[in-house]
Design a protein around this motif. Sequence first.
Motif, short mmCIF file in Angstrom:
data_model
loop_
_atom_site.label_atom_id
_atom_site.label_comp_id
_atom_site.label_asym_id
_atom_site.label_seq_id
_atom_site.Cartn_x
_atom_site.Cartn_y
_atom_site.Cartn_z
N VAL A 182 5.09 -24.59 -29.97
CA VAL A 182 6.15 -25.46 -29.47
C VAL A 182 5.95 -25.73 -27.98
N CYS A 183 5.59 -24.70 -27.22
CA CYS A 183 5.32 -24.89 -25.78
C CYS A 183 4.13 -25.81 -25.57
N LEU A 184 3.08 -25.64 -26.35
CA LEU A 184 1.91 -26.50 -26.22
C LEU A 184 2.25 -27.95 -26.51
N VAL A 185 3.04 -28.19 -27.55
CA VAL A 185 3.47 -29.56 -27.86
C VAL A 185 4.28 -30.13 -26.69
N GLY A 186 5.13 -29.31 -26.09
CA GLY A 186 5.91 -29.77 -24.95
C GLY A 186 5.04 -30.11 -23.75
N PHE A 187 4.04 -29.28 -23.47
CA PHE A 187 3.15 -29.56 -22.34
C PHE A 187 2.28 -30.79 -22.58
N VAL A 188 1.79 -30.96 -23.80
CA VAL A 188 0.98 -32.14 -24.12
C VAL A 188 1.82 -33.41 -24.03
N SER A 189 3.05 -33.35 -24.52
CA SER A 189 3.92 -34.53 -24.41
C SER A 189 4.30 -34.80 -22.96
N MET A 190 4.35 -33.76 -22.14
CA MET A 190 4.61 -33.96 -20.72
C MET A 190 3.44 -34.68 -20.05
N ILE A 191 2.24 -34.32 -20.43
CA ILE A 191 1.06 -35.02 -19.91
C ILE A 191 1.09 -36.48 -20.32
N TYR A 192 1.46 -36.75 -21.57
CA TYR A 192 1.55 -38.14 -22.02
C TYR A 192 2.61 -38.90 -21.23
N ALA A 193 3.74 -38.26 -20.96
CA ALA A 193 4.81 -38.92 -20.21
C ALA A 193 4.37 -39.27 -18.80
N VAL A 194 3.52 -38.47 -18.20
CA VAL A 194 3.03 -38.74 -16.86
C VAL A 194 1.95 -39.83 -16.88
N VAL A 195 1.09 -39.80 -17.88
CA VAL A 195 -0.03 -40.72 -17.94
C VAL A 195 0.38 -42.10 -18.46
N ARG A 196 1.46 -42.16 -19.22
CA ARG A 196 1.91 -43.41 -19.84
C ARG A 196 2.12 -44.49 -18.78
N LYS A 197 1.59 -45.66 -19.06
CA LYS A 197 1.70 -46.78 -18.13
C LYS A 197 2.91 -47.64 -18.52
N PRO A 198 3.81 -47.90 -17.58
CA PRO A 198 4.95 -48.78 -17.88
C PRO A 198 4.49 -50.18 -18.28
N LYS A 199 5.29 -50.86 -19.07
CA LYS A 199 4.92 -52.16 -19.62
C LYS A 199 4.83 -53.24 -18.53
N ASP A 200 5.67 -53.18 -17.51
CA ASP A 200 5.72 -54.28 -16.54
C ASP A 200 4.64 -54.20 -15.45
N ILE A 201 3.94 -53.07 -15.36
CA ILE A 201 2.87 -52.96 -14.35
C ILE A 201 1.59 -53.56 -14.93
N GLU A 202 0.94 -54.38 -14.13
CA GLU A 202 -0.27 -55.05 -14.61
C GLU A 202 -1.51 -54.45 -14.03
#
Length: 76
Positions: free
Chosen positions: A56-76
């Motif tokens: 569960v902790c590993l899933v949380g940390f991996v999803s945290m990495i995704y949340a940081v790396v995710r690019k917002p839609k409006d940035i080009e």
Amino acid sequence: MEKKNFAFDKTNFILLAISMAIVVIGFLLMVGPNSSDTVFEPDIFSARRIKVAPIVCLVGFVSMIYAVVRKPKDIE
């Protein structure tokens, strides 16, 4: 006024908050009674504390990495 482009948008912050909650839940799953020199507590070897909580902790940390790396839609 012009719109400022930030690195994170609202979705990034929501994903970060959910990820942190998942990590906290994982650490809470690890909590339990401890053994001492005089008393042995077999619950320290339970599947919840050794297998489920770290996953569960590993899933949380991996999803945290995704949340940081995710690019917002409006940035080009």
